[in-house]
Design a protein around this motif. Structure first.
Motif, mmCIF file in Angstrom:
data_model
loop_
_atom_site.group_PDB
_atom_site.id
_atom_site.type_symbol
_atom_site.label_atom_id
_atom_site.label_comp_id
_atom_site.label_asym_id
_atom_site.label_seq_id
_atom_site.Cartn_x
_atom_site.Cartn_y
_atom_site.Cartn_z
ATOM 1 N N ARG A 198 -26.683 -112.471 -51.706
ATOM 2 C CA ARG A 198 -26.197 -113.183 -52.892
ATOM 3 C C ARG A 198 -27.141 -114.335 -53.219
ATOM 4 N N LEU A 199 -27.563 -114.421 -54.458
ATOM 5 C CA LEU A 199 -28.379 -115.557 -54.911
ATOM 6 C C LEU A 199 -27.985 -115.888 -56.342
ATOM 7 N N PRO A 200 -27.974 -117.173 -56.693
ATOM 8 C CA PRO A 200 -27.718 -117.508 -58.098
ATOM 9 C C PRO A 200 -28.981 -117.252 -58.914
ATOM 10 N N ARG A 201 -28.828 -116.995 -60.192
ATOM 11 C CA ARG A 201 -30.024 -116.792 -61.035
ATOM 12 C C ARG A 201 -30.861 -118.076 -61.069
ATOM 13 N N SER A 202 -30.158 -119.195 -61.177
ATOM 14 C CA SER A 202 -30.922 -120.446 -61.145
ATOM 15 C C SER A 202 -30.139 -121.502 -60.371
ATOM 16 N N TYR A 203 -30.843 -122.509 -59.916
ATOM 17 C CA TYR A 203 -30.243 -123.577 -59.125
ATOM 18 C C TYR A 203 -30.948 -124.876 -59.486
ATOM 19 N N ARG A 204 -30.183 -125.882 -59.782
ATOM 20 C CA ARG A 204 -30.705 -127.194 -60.175
ATOM 21 C C ARG A 204 -31.750 -127.039 -61.302
ATOM 22 N N HIS A 205 -31.373 -126.215 -62.263
ATOM 23 C CA HIS A 205 -32.193 -125.971 -63.468
ATOM 24 C C HIS A 205 -33.532 -125.313 -63.197
ATOM 25 N N ARG A 206 -33.657 -124.647 -62.084
ATOM 26 C CA ARG A 206 -34.899 -123.897 -61.817
ATOM 27 C C ARG A 206 -34.512 -122.476 -61.422
ATOM 28 N N ASP A 207 -35.317 -121.504 -61.889
ATOM 29 C CA ASP A 207 -35.063 -120.119 -61.498
ATOM 30 C C ASP A 207 -35.120 -119.989 -59.974
ATOM 31 N N ILE A 208 -34.299 -119.098 -59.443
ATOM 32 C CA ILE A 208 -34.231 -118.967 -57.994
ATOM 33 C C ILE A 208 -35.588 -118.546 -57.410
ATOM 34 N N LEU A 287 -22.522 -117.474 -46.920
ATOM 35 C CA LEU A 287 -23.081 -118.363 -45.899
ATOM 36 C C LEU A 287 -24.616 -118.365 -45.963
ATOM 37 N N LYS A 288 -25.172 -117.168 -46.096
ATOM 38 C CA LYS A 288 -26.644 -117.073 -46.117
ATOM 39 C C LYS A 288 -27.211 -117.685 -47.393
ATOM 40 N N MET A 289 -26.499 -117.503 -48.499
ATOM 41 C CA MET A 289 -26.957 -118.141 -49.739
ATOM 42 C C MET A 289 -26.953 -119.663 -49.561
ATOM 43 N N ASN A 290 -25.875 -120.181 -48.989
ATOM 44 C CA ASN A 290 -25.788 -121.642 -48.818
ATOM 45 C C ASN A 290 -26.858 -122.158 -47.855
ATOM 46 N N ARG A 291 -27.172 -121.325 -46.856
ATOM 47 C CA ARG A 291 -28.233 -121.712 -45.924
ATOM 48 C C ARG A 291 -29.559 -121.866 -46.684
ATOM 49 N N PRO A 311 -28.578 -132.991 -59.442
ATOM 50 C CA PRO A 311 -28.169 -133.092 -58.030
ATOM 51 C C PRO A 311 -27.778 -131.735 -57.438
ATOM 52 N N PRO A 312 -27.842 -131.650 -56.107
ATOM 53 C CA PRO A 312 -27.442 -130.412 -55.444
ATOM 54 C C PRO A 312 -25.971 -130.089 -55.716
ATOM 55 N N HIS A 313 -25.638 -128.840 -55.713
ATOM 56 C CA HIS A 313 -24.229 -128.419 -55.818
ATOM 57 C C HIS A 313 -24.103 -127.065 -55.131
ATOM 58 N N ARG A 314 -22.871 -126.591 -54.982
ATOM 59 C CA ARG A 314 -22.660 -125.277 -54.362
ATOM 60 C C ARG A 314 -21.838 -124.399 -55.293
ATOM 61 N N PHE A 315 -21.961 -123.106 -55.104
ATOM 62 C CA PHE A 315 -21.265 -122.143 -55.962
ATOM 63 C C PHE A 315 -19.943 -121.733 -55.307
ATOM 64 N N ALA A 316 -19.004 -121.305 -56.141
ATOM 65 C CA ALA A 316 -17.679 -120.900 -55.617
ATOM 66 C C ALA A 316 -17.858 -119.740 -54.637
ATOM 67 N N PRO A 317 -17.111 -119.759 -53.543
ATOM 68 C CA PRO A 317 -17.197 -118.621 -52.623
ATOM 69 C C PRO A 317 -16.791 -117.324 -53.341
ATOM 70 N N THR A 318 -17.258 -116.211 -52.840
ATOM 71 C CA THR A 318 -16.899 -114.926 -53.453
ATOM 72 C C THR A 318 -15.399 -114.694 -53.271
ATOM 73 N N ARG A 319 -14.754 -114.392 -54.376
ATOM 74 C CA ARG A 319 -13.305 -114.137 -54.311
ATOM 75 C C ARG A 319 -13.066 -112.668 -54.004
ATOM 76 N N VAL A 320 -12.262 -112.411 -52.989
ATOM 77 C CA VAL A 320 -11.946 -111.018 -52.651
ATOM 78 C C VAL A 320 -10.430 -110.860 -52.716
ATOM 79 N N ASP A 321 -9.982 -109.932 -53.527
ATOM 80 C CA ASP A 321 -8.551 -109.676 -53.678
ATOM 81 C C ASP A 321 -8.018 -109.053 -52.387
#
Ligand SMILES: Cc1cc2nc3c(=O)[nH]c(=O)nc-3n(C[C@H](O)[C@H](O)[C@H](O)COP(=O)(O)OP(=O)(O)OC[C@H]3O[C@@H](n4cnc5c(N)ncnc54)[C@H](O)[C@@H]3O)c2cc1C
Length: 415
Positions: A198-208, A287-291, A311-321
């Motif tokens: 899992r990776l976000p497309r961008s983080y802190r206004h920069r492409d991953i 976890l690995k994305m946050n690492r 500033p740094p921030h974190r993304f919502a954990p993956t929601r699993v029904d």
């Protein structure tokens, strides 16, 4: 029999980059290509594909992105046009419509048999790609007959699918792209999710990919990676290239209405069975994305960039029904198509030289094939660095391998 110093097989970006390196060193060579330049992009990809790497990163030896959208993601036609232009720019000696049927060792080098003639070369570079065939699990044989099965190599657009639901197996780059495209066509989509990155497309206004490059992760060398086999088999990141630069993680797909289920295990009597470990699999990916994001933040602080970046921030954990189904009856008519987005593998069946390991992989040391002097391989995941998996990685890889090939020819010339 035609004689040449080196033969490069394959005119994708890797073969072309190697051709440029050989020309720089005045090494006489020819590039054999079964189709045209960029054949894989022309014939084996779906039309709506865009690169998931940003345009600024599509760079090859002696060539950088010169368009007006460095932060965009190249559509397929532009990838083909870019490689075609590059081949012309570097004057690559490509012999198109020439399929290699066998390569074998002979005294003084290698014999290459094509559908047209036989060539002899002192060195051969295999640049035929890592994604020629779909990697499909054995359970694919047990899909009940009325269900249509497809792979990313045969998928073109949702219009080719029968009406009804679609089970997409595999949630890496290809799976998430195709699941969202098929969902947009109005078909109900179920996505079977195994291990993923899992990776976000961008983080802190920069492409991953900016972060992956800036932190040095992509530059990590093959001989410095602890578990190289694992690194070479890691799934592609859950990323898509879209004009809006959106993140396509599992939360986004769930919000769209795509049903997420666990890894497909077996199909028994037409019933697909999914792993119950989906929540754990997703938690591990989070976890690995946050690492990695921690590493990115540490790098930004150490580089004095904290004032420049949000500033740094974190993304919502993956929601699993918790009610995620563990089974899906493929005979009920609910699902009419199974799309295997379970990865790709190379086709080197024409290589008649005993250089493979027990698993059928070519044994090599950073692209220098083991036990076959003068034989090289390019374009495999993490060949020399983590960047080798991507187009821009070919620049450094071909530089190193052309240097090795040049020295090899020099050694061979000496008595
Ligand atoms: C769906 C998908 C999306 C991807 N997206 C990206 C991305 O966004 N960014 C990125 O950097 N990378 C991406 N990649 C990874 C990688 O860059 C591509 O796979 C790329 O095409 C690999 O280039 P290559 O030159 O190694 O192989 P290829 O482009 O596959 O070129 C190999 C060439 O060899 C020819 N060939 C094969 N066998 C023979 C034979 N026997 N005789 C003669 N010719 C032969 C083929 O026709 C082909 O032209 C993607 C890969 C896939 C599968």
């Amino acid at each position: 029999m035609m004689q040449t110093t080196a033969v490069v097989i394959g005119a994708g970006h890797a073969g072309l980059a190697m051709s440029r390196r050989l020309t720089e060193r005045s090494i006489d060579h020819i590039v054999l290509e079964r189709g045209e330049v960029a054949n894989s992009w022309r014939t084996q990809r779906w039309p709506t594909l865009r690169l998931l790497t940003p345009n600024w990163q599509t760079r090859l030896p002696g060539h950088g992105y010169a368009g007006d959208q460095p932060d965009g993601y190249m559509p397929l036609a532009e990838v083909v046009a870019t490689l075609t232009r590059y081949a012309r720019l570097i004057g690559a000696p490509v012999r198109s419509a020439t399929t290699v049927h066998t390569v074998r060792s002979v005294p003084g080098g290698y014999e290459i048999r094509t559908d047209g003639d036989v060539l002899h070369a002192r060195a051969v570079v295999l640049a035929t790609g890592a994604c020629n065939l779909p990697a499909i699990p054995g359970t694919a044989d047990t899909v009940p007959p009325p269900v249509t099965t497809l792979t990313p190599l045969t998928y073109r657009d949702p219009g080719q699918l029968p009406d009804g639901g679609v089970l997409v197996v595999g949630a890496s780059a290809t799976g998430v792209q195709l699941a969202s495209e098929i969902h947009r066509s109005g078909r109900p989509v179920t996505l079977a999710v195994g291990e993923h990155v899992r990776l976000p497309r961008s983080y802190r206004h920069r492409d991953i990919f900016w972060w992956l490059e800036a932190t040095g992760l992509l530059a990590e060398r093959y001989d410095q990676i602890d578990d190289l086999t694992r690194a070479r088999h890691l799934p592609s990141p859950q990323l898509t290239g879209t004009p809006e630069a959106i993140t396509t993680d599992l939360n986004t797909l769930t919000a769209l209405g795509i049903r997420i289920v666990g890894r497909l295990g077996r199909i028994t009597d037409g019933v697909a069975q999914f792993s119950g470990a989906l929540a754990n699999t997703c938690a591990l990916a989070d976890l690995k994305m946050n690492r990695f994001l921690n590493r990115a933040d540490e790098w930004a602080t150490a580089s004095g960039l904290d004032d420049e970046l949000p500033p740094p921030h974190r993304f919502a954990p993956t929601r699993v029904d918790p009610r995620t189904p563990l089974e899906l009856d493929l005979t009920s008519g609910e699902v009419t198509t199974v799309l295997w987005a379970t990865g790709f593998r190379p086709d080197q069946s024409w290589l008649d030289i005993p250089v493979r390991d027990r698993n059928g992989h070519i044994r090599h040391d950073g692209g220098v094939v083991t036990g076959a002097p003068g034989l090289y391989v390019l374009g495999l995941p993490v060949l020399r660095t983590r960047a080798s998996t991507y187009i821009h990685g070919a620049a450094a890889d071909t530089g190193a391998l052309a240097h090795h090939l040049h020295s090899f020819l020099g050694r061979r010339r000496r008595p």
